[in-house]
Scaffold this motif. Structure first.
Motif, PDB file in Angstrom:
ATOM      1  N   MET A  96       0.834  -1.282  -0.265  1.00 61.04           N
ATOM      2  CA  MET A  96       0.043  -0.098  -0.048  1.00 61.04           C
ATOM      3  C   MET A  96       0.831   1.250   0.044  1.00 61.04           C
ATOM      4  N   ASP A  97       0.386   2.256  -0.804  1.00 63.58           N
ATOM      5  CA  ASP A  97       1.190   3.426  -0.964  1.00 63.58           C
ATOM      6  C   ASP A  97       0.503   4.513  -0.002  1.00 63.58           C
ATOM      7  N   LEU A  98       0.882   4.736   1.016  1.00 64.50           N
ATOM      8  CA  LEU A  98       0.233   5.699   2.029  1.00 64.50           C
ATOM      9  C   LEU A  98       0.804   7.045   2.280  1.00 64.50           C
ATOM     10  N   SER A  99       1.278   7.473   0.760  1.00 66.35           N
ATOM     11  CA  SER A  99       1.882   8.811   0.876  1.00 66.35           C
ATOM     12  C   SER A  99       1.054   9.954   1.534  1.00 66.35           C
ATOM     13  N   THR A 100       1.900  10.897   2.160  1.00 63.32           N
ATOM     14  CA  THR A 100       1.075  12.179   2.576  1.00 63.32           C
ATOM     15  C   THR A 100       1.888  13.412   2.362  1.00 63.32           C
ATOM     16  N   GLY A 101       2.859  13.042   1.537  1.00 67.77           N
ATOM     17  CA  GLY A 101       3.878  14.191   1.140  1.00 67.77           C
ATOM     18  C   GLY A 101       3.136  15.499   0.120  1.00 67.77           C
ATOM     19  N   ARG A 102       3.806  16.109  -0.538  1.00 71.68           N
ATOM     20  CA  ARG A 102       3.205  17.092  -1.225  1.00 71.68           C
ATOM     21  C   ARG A 102       2.900  16.520  -2.569  1.00 71.68           C
ATOM     22  N   ASP A 103       3.475  15.501  -3.204  1.00 73.64           N
ATOM     23  CA  ASP A 103       3.289  14.890  -4.582  1.00 73.64           C
ATOM     24  C   ASP A 103       2.763  13.587  -4.569  1.00 73.64           C
ATOM     25  N   ILE A 104       1.415  13.369  -4.009  1.00 69.64           N
ATOM     26  CA  ILE A 104       0.829  12.070  -3.807  1.00 69.64           C
ATOM     27  C   ILE A 104       0.645  11.686  -4.887  1.00 69.64           C
ATOM     28  N   ASP A 105      -0.012  12.189  -6.090  1.00 69.63           N
ATOM     29  CA  ASP A 105      -0.281  11.594  -7.367  1.00 69.63           C
ATOM     30  C   ASP A 105       1.089  11.157  -8.008  1.00 69.63           C
ATOM     31  N   GLY A 106       2.204  12.141  -7.950  1.00 74.02           N
ATOM     32  CA  GLY A 106       3.517  11.666  -8.705  1.00 74.02           C
ATOM     33  C   GLY A 106       3.949  10.247  -7.817  1.00 74.02           C
ATOM     34  N   MET A 107       3.762  10.219  -6.629  1.00 75.62           N
ATOM     35  CA  MET A 107       4.304   9.081  -5.941  1.00 75.62           C
ATOM     36  C   MET A 107       3.549   7.915  -6.182  1.00 75.62           C
ATOM     37  N   ARG A 108       2.175   8.062  -6.282  1.00 77.12           N
ATOM     38  CA  ARG A 108       1.205   6.745  -6.932  1.00 77.12           C
ATOM     39  C   ARG A 108       1.713   6.431  -8.363  1.00 77.12           C
ATOM     40  N   ALA A 109       1.921   7.350  -9.173  1.00 75.57           N
ATOM     41  CA  ALA A 109       2.387   6.867 -10.343  1.00 75.57           C
ATOM     42  C   ALA A 109       3.839   6.073 -10.552  1.00 75.57           C
ATOM     43  N   GLN A 110       4.531   6.781  -9.800  1.00 75.25           N
ATOM     44  CA  GLN A 110       5.862   6.052  -9.537  1.00 75.25           C
ATOM     45  C   GLN A 110       5.592   4.603  -9.233  1.00 75.25           C
ATOM     46  N   SER A 111       4.819   4.520  -8.075  1.00 77.16           N
ATOM     47  CA  SER A 111       4.566   3.206  -7.466  1.00 77.16           C
ATOM     48  C   SER A 111       3.917   2.207  -8.426  1.00 77.16           C
ATOM     49  N   LEU A 112       3.050   2.604  -9.172  1.00 77.31           N
ATOM     50  CA  LEU A 112       2.238   1.606  -9.976  1.00 77.31           C
ATOM     51  C   LEU A 112       3.405   1.276 -11.297  1.00 77.31           C
ATOM     52  N   LYS A 113       4.314   2.222 -11.649  1.00 75.38           N
ATOM     53  CA  LYS A 113       5.142   1.707 -12.686  1.00 75.38           C
ATOM     54  C   LYS A 113       6.135   0.726 -12.193  1.00 75.38           C
ATOM     55  N   LEU A 114       6.388   0.757 -10.719  1.00 80.50           N
ATOM     56  CA  LEU A 114       7.408  -0.185 -10.371  1.00 80.50           C
ATOM     57  C   LEU A 114       6.972  -1.475  -9.843  1.00 80.50           C
ATOM     58  N   ALA A 115       5.275  -1.487  -9.606  1.00 88.93           N
ATOM     59  CA  ALA A 115       4.742  -2.473  -9.022  1.00 88.93           C
ATOM     60  C   ALA A 115       4.655  -3.770  -9.805  1.00 88.93           C
ATOM     61  N   LYS A 116       5.274  -4.923  -8.914  1.00 89.83           N
ATOM     62  CA  LYS A 116       5.131  -6.340  -9.531  1.00 89.83           C
ATOM     63  C   LYS A 116       4.187  -7.301  -8.912  1.00 89.83           C
ATOM     64  N   VAL A 117       3.251  -6.517  -7.872  1.00 85.66           N
ATOM     65  CA  VAL A 117       2.306  -7.056  -7.015  1.00 85.66           C
ATOM     66  C   VAL A 117       1.144  -6.245  -7.092  1.00 85.66           C
ATOM     67  N   ALA A 118      -0.066  -6.670  -6.349  1.00 85.38           N
ATOM     68  CA  ALA A 118      -0.999  -5.786  -6.344  1.00 85.38           C
ATOM     69  C   ALA A 118      -0.983  -4.623  -5.275  1.00 85.38           C
ATOM     70  N   MET A 119      -1.458  -3.312  -5.638  1.00 90.87           N
ATOM     71  CA  MET A 119      -1.184  -2.200  -5.060  1.00 90.87           C
ATOM     72  C   MET A 119      -2.503  -1.779  -4.411  1.00 90.87           C
ATOM     73  N   GLY A 120      -2.241  -0.985  -3.320  1.00 90.86           N
ATOM     74  CA  GLY A 120      -3.375  -0.598  -2.695  1.00 90.86           C
ATOM     75  C   GLY A 120      -3.127   1.177  -1.878  1.00 90.86           C
ATOM     76  N   SER A 121      -4.065   1.554  -1.567  1.00 93.67           N
ATOM     77  CA  SER A 121      -3.901   2.640  -0.804  1.00 93.67           C
ATOM     78  C   SER A 121      -4.963   2.932   0.490  1.00 93.67           C
ATOM     79  N   THR A 122      -4.798   3.758   1.052  1.00 95.44           N
ATOM     80  CA  THR A 122      -5.591   4.415   2.040  1.00 95.44           C
ATOM     81  C   THR A 122      -6.260   5.895   1.638  1.00 95.44           C
ATOM     82  N   VAL A 123      -7.345   5.659   0.846  1.00 92.55           N
ATOM     83  CA  VAL A 123      -7.899   6.729   0.181  1.00 92.55           C
ATOM     84  C   VAL A 123      -8.129   8.257   0.959  1.00 92.55           C
ATOM     85  N   ILE A 124      -8.395   7.924   2.318  1.00 86.45           N
ATOM     86  CA  ILE A 124      -8.616   9.249   3.184  1.00 86.45           C
ATOM     87  C   ILE A 124      -7.544  10.187   3.150  1.00 86.45           C
TER      88      ILE A 124
END
Length: 424
Positions: A96-124
């Motif tokens: 799960m990508d639980l980012s709360t920094g400034r560029d959450i969208d960028g971090m998610r895009a990076q994680s999806l690109k590198l992910a070789k397994v299922a990816m989740g988040s905590t949406v709130i």
């Protein structure tokens, strides 16, 4: 609009079901039946990103989830990329990508690109952080902001989402009237609790639950019903607020299953060992045997720096009692943000817990691995021991070599002594 659940109910075996069946040593029909009735989930967004699927739930091996993400204190996306690589090398089944920094969208895009397994988040998390940036406070967050974030993350390709729908005003009333040592320890739960009390309104994710399901169904995102009211210490385990939250989780689980949305249920947290079996049984009974995703469990609260051990102890027992999905804990838990080596240790400890649980659940592959190691040790076959080991690299640390001297006993190896008399 269709989902794996709806396909399974029409008798269709999907590619994901076939892959999971082969990995788990089950028939495709076994997997299809349990996806159809909600006892197995296979997190995968309908955006066809290629990765290693995993089945979570009844008859499946116990799975391990890792956590990453930037924060306002540390926004090092390169470090998070390295941590993800380490966790995947060590065998995590999802993250799960639980980012709360400034560029959450960028971090998610990076994680999806590198992910070789299922990816989740905590949406709130993102909805709350965006509200702080736009309005100055999370309590000023707008309802539409929350649903826009769910839609954005689902459309980006996330495979599962922790959504804190099972928190409502009745749960808060019970918690306030009965008292707690740790109050609300879930970060997402605290965002929503503050919002509800400040605005004197119901949790939008509970009040508009059908809308949550509609978005997730459109993208075939697996719902992870967030445990917003989980106990934050062993003393609070199975208190009235937690139990009421579990009752609501059960109601919402059935609605999701009826709607054709894959759903698993999040649980504690801090659970003393004598509460583990009751907690697992209660969840399964209330939630129609949906897969159970637990955050630990931590068997004691007094071992900071070693929570990967307390979590592995609790997680192994919880898995034996019915938990299907273990979220890792690292040595940094309760102390700070994990570094790369913390991630490695956390995944390894939790994978060991999962193996212990699988043995207790009677998993044939798990037992075969145990037997392979036992025979290799008697034969002093180091290569076979490496093959059976979860982490064979440790053999190099002890410079084990082929030879006639047992590394544990020396020249008087117990197996050799017994062999002389039993003709082995």
């Amino acid at each position: 609009m269709t989902t794996q659940v709806l396909k399974a109910r029409r008798g269709i075996v999907t590619e994901e079901m076939e892959v999971v069946a082969e990995m788990e040593g089950k028939t495709p029909e076994y997997v299809r039946e349990r996806v159809a009735n909600g006892r197995i989930v296979i997190p995968r967004n309908n955006i066809k990103r290629e990765f290693r699927y995993c089945g979570i739930g009844e008859g499946m091996s116990v799975k391990v989830n890792a956590l990453f993400g930037t924060s306002t204190d540390r926004e090092d996306m390169e470090m998070e990329a390295r941590k993800l690589q380490i966790a995947q090398e060590e065998g995590c089944d999802s993250f799960m990508d639980l980012s709360t920094g400034r560029d959450i969208d960028g971090m998610r895009a990076q994680s999806l690109k590198l992910a070789k397994v299922a990816m989740g988040s905590t949406v709130i998390y993102q909805a709350g952080v965006d509200a702080i940036e736009k309005y100055g406070s999370v309590v000023e967050m707008k309802v539409e902001d929350i649903f826009d974030t769910i839609e954005k993350q689902a459309a980006a390709g996330l495979d599962f989402m922790a959504v804190h729908c099972a928190l409502n005003r009745e749960v808060l009333r019970i918690m306030q009237s009965t008292g707690r040592v740790t109050q609300v320890v879930s970060r997402g739960g605290s965002f929503l609790t503050g919002w509800m009390l400040h605005n004197d309104k119901e949790n939008p994710l509970f009040e508009h639950y059908d809308r949550v399901l509609e978005i997730l169904k459109a993208h075939d995102v697996t719902l992870s019903l967030g445990d917003a009211i989980r106990p934050g210490c062993g003393y609070d385990s199975l208190d009235p607020a937690q139990v009421q939250g579990m009752v609501i989780q059960g109601e919402l689980t059935r609605k999701a299953q009826e709607a054709g949305v894959q759903v698993m249920v999040e649980g504690p947290g801090h659970v003393p060992l004598h509460h583990v079996d009751a907690t697992m049984r209660l969840q399964k009974a209330l939630c129609n045997d949906a897969p159970y995703y637990i955050l630990g469990t931590l068997a004691t609260d007094v071992a900071p720096g070693y929570d990967h051990i307390t979590g592995a102890i609790g997680g192994a027992y919880a898995g034996a009692c019915g938990a299907d999905f273990l979220c890792y804990l690292t040595p940094a838990e309760h102390l700070g943000l994990p570094l790369e080596e913390d991630v490695r240790i956390g995944v390894r400890a939790t994978k060991i817990a999962a193996q212990i649980a699988d043995v207790a659940r009677g998993s044939r592959p798990a037992w075969e691995r145990e037997m392979k190691m036992a025979r290799a040790r008697v034969a002093r076959d180091v290569e076979a021991q490496k093959s059976a080991a979860l982490y064979p690299d440790v053999f190099h640390n002890y410079n084990l070599e082929h030879g006639e001297v047992c590394p544990g006993c020396g020249i008087d190896c117990a197996a050799d002594v017994a062999a002389k008399y039993f003709g082995l």
